[in-house]
Scaffold this motif. Sequence first.
Motif, PDB file in Angstrom:
ATOM      1  N   GLY A  93      16.610  81.748  66.736  1.00 33.45           N
ATOM      2  CA  GLY A  93      16.077  82.336  67.958  1.00 33.45           C
ATOM      3  C   GLY A  93      16.889  83.539  68.386  1.00 33.45           C
ATOM      4  N   ASP A 112      12.375  82.246  64.271  1.00 31.75           N
ATOM      5  CA  ASP A 112      11.280  81.429  64.788  1.00 31.75           C
ATOM      6  C   ASP A 112      10.838  81.940  66.151  1.00 31.75           C
ATOM      7  OD1 ASP A 112      11.375  79.445  62.649  1.00 31.75           O
ATOM      8  OD2 ASP A 112      13.266  78.787  63.548  1.00 31.75           O
ATOM      9  N   HIS A 113      11.788  82.443  66.919  1.00 33.31           N
ATOM     10  CA  HIS A 113      11.514  82.952  68.265  1.00 33.31           C
ATOM     11  C   HIS A 113      12.273  84.248  68.424  1.00 33.31           C
ATOM     12  CE1 HIS A 113      10.831  82.988  72.598  1.00 33.31           C
ATOM     13  NE2 HIS A 113      12.129  83.187  72.777  1.00 33.31           N
ATOM     14  N   ASP A 115      12.488  87.171  71.262  1.00 34.22           N
ATOM     15  CA  ASP A 115      12.099  87.644  72.583  1.00 34.22           C
ATOM     16  C   ASP A 115      12.618  89.069  72.769  1.00 34.22           C
ATOM     17  OD1 ASP A 115      11.821  88.251  75.258  1.00 34.22           O
ATOM     18  OD2 ASP A 115      12.691  86.384  76.007  1.00 34.22           O
ATOM     19  N   TRP A 153      16.298  78.135  75.352  1.00 38.08           N
ATOM     20  CA  TRP A 153      15.982  77.998  73.921  1.00 38.08           C
ATOM     21  C   TRP A 153      16.918  76.997  73.262  1.00 38.08           C
ATOM     22  CZ3 TRP A 153      18.288  78.464  69.192  1.00 38.08           C
ATOM     23  CH2 TRP A 153      17.428  78.501  68.086  1.00 38.08           C
TER      24      TRP A 153
END
Length: 381
Positions: A93, A112-113, A115, A153
């Motif tokens: 992340g 996977d993430h 932002d 997260w």
Amino acid sequence: MRKKKNLIFVSLDTVRADVAYSGKFEAIENLRSTGVTFLNTISSSPLTPVSHATVFTGLQPFNHGARHLFKEKINKDVPVLAEILKSEGYKTGAIVSCPGMNKWYGFSRGFDHYDDEIPLLADGSDPLLTVDVKKRGMALKRAEVVIDRAIRWVSRNKDEQPFFIFLHFFDAHWPYEAPEKFGGDNIYEEEVAYSAHYFGLFMNRMEKMDLLSNTTVVCFSDHGEDLDGMYPNDKGGEKLGHPEELGHGCLLYDQTQKVVLIIKDNSLKENMDIEEQVRLVDIIPTTLDLLGIPKNNIRLDGVSVLPAINGKKLNLPAYSETFYPEEQTAATGGKFTEARNKKSIRILNKEKIIFHIKSDSVEFYNLENDPNETNNLLRNE
């Protein structure tokens, strides 16, 4: 079977090494007291996307492909750290906070993430589409937002260990208007203190969740900042002779090229300072060694700097480059036509050579006698 380590990467964007290591910022001092600080770490570029591409690939800009502020992406055939860790079973992340870390460049590969949400500029324009580093700097995700999203997260994914999280703080970038004051002697240092404060809160939460005992922490900055005379080695601005240098991007002196690198790992000594010159390009091979991940099939320009902790001389020359002058000149309609793209080699903390591309101009500095790089020994009188 040995439990795999978690990994936390922290980027303190635009933070000068001399400011970070000044002792003024509690969270940075706490990390230094439990880890190894590399006092002479050199960036490959004074631009956020170019430098971070080097950090996440272990390659110099001429090999990873991103050499300008907004022209190229990381080459598709070049693996990035998150992809390597994903293949090793890591949950991945990232919370990033400026246009220069947008997924457009390829930074999101393997996460996977990822932002990378940031606001539009005040005029409603997309900050990613401007090459004005000061204007771009007004579009950012503030430190408290980065930390809030990062903690959420980790809380969601901490049971899926091992995990890799990347936190990126952009607060020390212009316009130097910290929402809260946590210390420092000037408006720039107030921004550094602001992001350091929230980084400290994150580390405290990781400690409370008992996640640091089996976690490697790598804290770095991508480049520094020239503050137009706020510090003795500054050279940017009209009065100091370099109006093209708006904080960073056009010059390759130490105020932008000497950066932060602190590594905390239970296998390493604590509260240790390393004088040996290293590079940001060395972060990936060093990290992979700490995590026990083989490097055999990964092309790397950097090397592991772990031997330096045991006193071995690495003798690593540090390469830097910038092609931002040509971008800035084009964007300003030829305002800075005298500014040249540059490449430099910094040798063993002793000497630096700066080449002005497409020019006969070369600069040579004896860093031992002239640490502020004020006396060009090749100057034509």
